[in-house]
Design a protein around this motif. Structure first.
Motif, short mmCIF file in Angstrom:
data_model
loop_
_atom_site.label_atom_id
_atom_site.label_comp_id
_atom_site.label_asym_id
_atom_site.label_seq_id
_atom_site.Cartn_x
_atom_site.Cartn_y
_atom_site.Cartn_z
N LEU B 191 45.88 75.97 -35.02
CA LEU B 191 45.00 77.04 -34.85
C LEU B 191 44.72 77.52 -36.15
O LEU B 191 43.52 78.16 -35.94
N PRO B 194 40.26 74.08 -38.64
CA PRO B 194 38.79 74.07 -38.42
C PRO B 194 38.67 74.01 -36.80
O PRO B 194 37.88 74.92 -36.23
N THR B 195 39.46 73.01 -36.24
CA THR B 195 39.44 73.04 -34.75
C THR B 195 40.12 74.37 -34.19
O THR B 195 39.54 74.67 -32.99
N LEU B 197 39.37 77.33 -35.33
CA LEU B 197 38.55 78.28 -35.37
C LEU B 197 37.44 78.15 -34.14
O LEU B 197 36.98 78.89 -33.60
N ALA B 198 37.03 76.70 -34.19
CA ALA B 198 36.04 76.50 -33.21
C ALA B 198 36.71 76.60 -31.64
O ALA B 198 35.75 77.34 -30.82
N ARG B 200 38.54 79.13 -30.98
CA ARG B 200 38.65 80.43 -30.95
C ARG B 200 37.24 80.98 -30.33
O ARG B 200 36.95 81.99 -29.59
N SER B 201 36.41 80.38 -31.04
CA SER B 201 34.73 80.71 -30.91
C SER B 201 34.51 80.48 -29.30
O SER B 201 33.81 81.20 -28.55
N GLU B 204 36.13 83.11 -27.37
CA GLU B 204 35.34 84.36 -27.28
C GLU B 204 34.01 84.29 -26.28
O GLU B 204 33.67 85.38 -25.71
N HIS B 205 33.37 83.23 -26.59
CA HIS B 205 31.97 83.30 -26.04
C HIS B 205 31.48 81.69 -25.50
O HIS B 205 30.84 81.21 -26.79
N ALA B 209 29.15 79.30 -27.92
CA ALA B 209 29.69 78.14 -28.58
C ALA B 209 29.08 76.91 -28.27
O ALA B 209 28.72 75.94 -29.35
N LEU B 219 36.87 70.47 -26.68
CA LEU B 219 38.01 71.22 -27.32
C LEU B 219 38.99 71.78 -26.37
O LEU B 219 40.29 71.81 -26.57
#
Lengths: 256, 333
Positions: B191, B194-195, B197-198, B200-201, B204-205, B209, B219
């Motif tokens: 978590l 970098p994976t 963060l990707a 989470r994006s 979020e949307h 993304a 992902l």
């Protein structure tokens, strides 16, 4: 006005059906490299559908889409992005609970193979921090880098979205109503930001605000009922009787 | 606590949290019956694996018991019939979960919301019936008499000894604690990568993304496979601890229970699901005398938690901690 050079983005005979109703029909478009091209038309004319088709967010029912002469009609959305065609959204699309900085960093991350390197530490992202700050500063968000996107005012969210899109360094930038829902001040700021962003790039934008279109666009395509009604400069299009009837006639604010 | 560093498990600095987790893990078998302690740890890993998908991938799986169950059965089979080393048996169970995760993902990953939940539920029911009917699974009885074996042929996991007045299979406990903590460490690490963060994006949307070129489906698929593998590992561990792969491990009620554990503890927090899982298993055990009334009591607790701690216990605690820190920060200026 037809350019001698091949267009950077083009579509031919584009069509999209929704349950037997053609939202877009027999639509041709040619966007010249380096130009700002606006797509206008009354509500429900199919502008956003065209956007979704061009960016491969919707499958096309018929027709072809060409990017630099290559057929991208069958590519998935993520692959189109890698070829330099990047879009924004009608409703401000930011990653609400990420900081402004991380919103931009994730776009920079998307360009690299690091996305899949799940064993790496968070500090790997530090490599993108300077460039991300640069993009934030270019849209006037330098001081808000650590603010969560959800806490930004609306105009700033749109600016952040633009910074995120530019971080992908697109060759062709597709903006879906970039000034929608904005106050006059924000409209002026975003207009200026788009003008700066368009340097060295091609921009295709859907826009309702005709003043913005008149200021920015080199070429305008008018869409009505899913078909192309007219195309040309703002002066030419705004004099077109068909356009006046279909669109400007009840627009009221058009100073044609 | 003053430095604003990257939040760890509970919001405090990361290293401190991990030391706290280990300390708690060492203390646990002195607070509750050691076998129960090990069961709590297994379910903690199961709930955290589930939360990886729900809390960080935004996908509600209603079939996670299939991974838990297949892990238990395959590990049990490997230990009992193939007589493999416990570590290899655990690896077999995990691998089975990973493969099942790939199969689930291939069918379900492009479905959203309730459709994803329904598809995973349907697939999990198929797995349940296979485990019920297949010739080597013991049908209603499950797989019984699974040997714990000896770790790497040296450390006997079966023998009990007395340590500081508590009698337990300490070798096995050490293994369970090490695997559980490592599993959580892997989740935290992914978590924070970098994976992560990707991911989470994407949560979020997702359209945004994708429009930035992030492989959203890929992902989510990756997280589903990782989650399935860890859930299977948890099931495999439980099979070694109890010497039993029970059919209840693979029922839809078990899929529901892991949702409950996660929500009570706090979805989208690292520690929440583990705490919720530990608490629920503890209550199951201590309230066992009530018979079928356990379900009613647990249901009541769940309703209470949802009404009072909307973010779950750890979620509420985190929110309170952040608020108070913000208050201290602003009054300090």
């Amino acid at each position: 006005m037809s350019a001698e050079t091949a267009p950077i983005l083009a579509c031919r005979g584009l069509r999209r059906d929704f349950r037997g109703f053609a939202a877009v029909e027999d639509f041709d478009l040619a966007v010249r490299e380096g130009s700002i091209h606006a797509l206008i038309g009354p509500n429900g004319a199919g502008k956003t559908t065209v956007f979704n088709l061009l960016t491969r967010f919707l499958p096309v029912s018929a027709g072809r889409i060409l990017l630099r002469g290559e057929d991208i009609t069958a590519l998935p959305a993520e692959r189109v992005v890698r070829r330099g065609l990047v879009r924004s959204f009608q409703i401000s699309a930011v990653f609400a609970h990420l900081s402004a900085l991380d919103n931009v960093r994730v776009a920079l991350l998307a360009r690299t193979g690091l996305v899949w390197q799940f064993w790496r530490a968070r500090s790997t992202l530090d490599a993108f921090t300077d460039e991300a700050h640069h993009h934030l500063a270019s849209v006037g968000l330098a001081d808000l880098a650590h603010t969560p996107a959800v806490a930004l005012p609306y105009g700033r969210k749109r600016a952040l979205e633009l910074a995120t899109t530019l971080a992908r360094d697109p060759a062709v930038l597709l903006l879906d109503e970039p000034t929608q829902g904005m106050g006059i001040e924000d409209v002026a700021r975003i207009t200026e930001l788009i003008r700066i962003a368009a340097r060295g790039r091609t921009v295709l934008m859907v826009e309702h605000n005709l003043k913005v279109v008149a200021t920015l666009a080199d070429t305008i395509t008018v869409l009505a009922r899913g078909r192309r009604l007219a195309e040309g400069s703002y002066a030419a299009v705004s004099q077109d009787p068909l356009v006046r009837e279909a669109y400007l006639g009840h627009g009221g604010d058009a100073h044609a | 606590m003053s430095a604003a560093r990257a939040p760890g498990l509970l919001g405090s600095p990361a290293l401190l949290s991990w030391i706290g987790v280990l300390a708690l893990g060492v203390l646990l078998p002195f607070l509750v019956y050691p076998v129960l302690a090990m069961e709590m740890l297994c379910f903690a890993l199961f709930a955290s694996a589930f939360n990886l998908l729900l809390g960080y991938g935004g996908l509600l799986s209603f079939g996670h018991a299939a991974f838990f169950g297949i892990g238990a059965y395959v590990c049990g089979h490997a230990a009992k019939v193939w007589q493999l080393d416990p570590l290899l048996a655990l690896a077999c169970g995990t691998a089975a979960g990973v493969m099942l995760g790939v199969a689930f993902g291939a069918v379900a990953i492009r479905r959203q919301g309730i459709y994803f939940a329904m598809v995973t539920l349907a697939l999990a029911q198929i797995v349940y019936f296979v485990l019920l009917q297949a010739p080597f699974t013991g049908g209603e009885d499950g797989l019984q008499g699974i040997p714990r074996g000896a770790l790497l042929g040296v450390l006997d996991l079966q023998s009990e000894s007395v340590l500081l007045g508590q009698r337990a299979a300490w070798g096995l406990y050490g293994l369970v604690l090490a695997v559980t903590v490592s599993g959580h460490f892997l989740i935290a690490r992914v978590l924070a990568s970098p994976t992560g963060l990707a991911l989470r994006s994407v949560q979020e949307h997702e359209p945004r993304a994708r429009s930035l070129g992030l492989p959203a489906s890929g992902l989510k698929f990756g997280m589903l496979v990782l989650s399935a593998g860890l859930a299977a590992l948890a099931g495999a561990l439980k099979a070694l601890v109890l010497g039993l792969a029970a059919l209840t491990d693979a029922t839809w009620q078990m899929s529901g229970e892991v949702v409950l554990m996660t929500l009570i503890g706090g979805v989208g927090t690292l520690a929440g699901p583990a705490v919720g899982a530990g608490l629920l298993r503890y209550l199951h055990h201590t309230l066992a005398g009530l018979g079928s009334w356990v379900t009613v009591v647990l249901g009541g607790i769940f309703v209470f938690c949802v009404l009072v701690f909307r973010r779950g216990m750890i979620g509420e605690w985190l929110a309170w901690w952040q608020r108070s820190r913000a208050a201290v920060g602003s009054s300090g200026r």
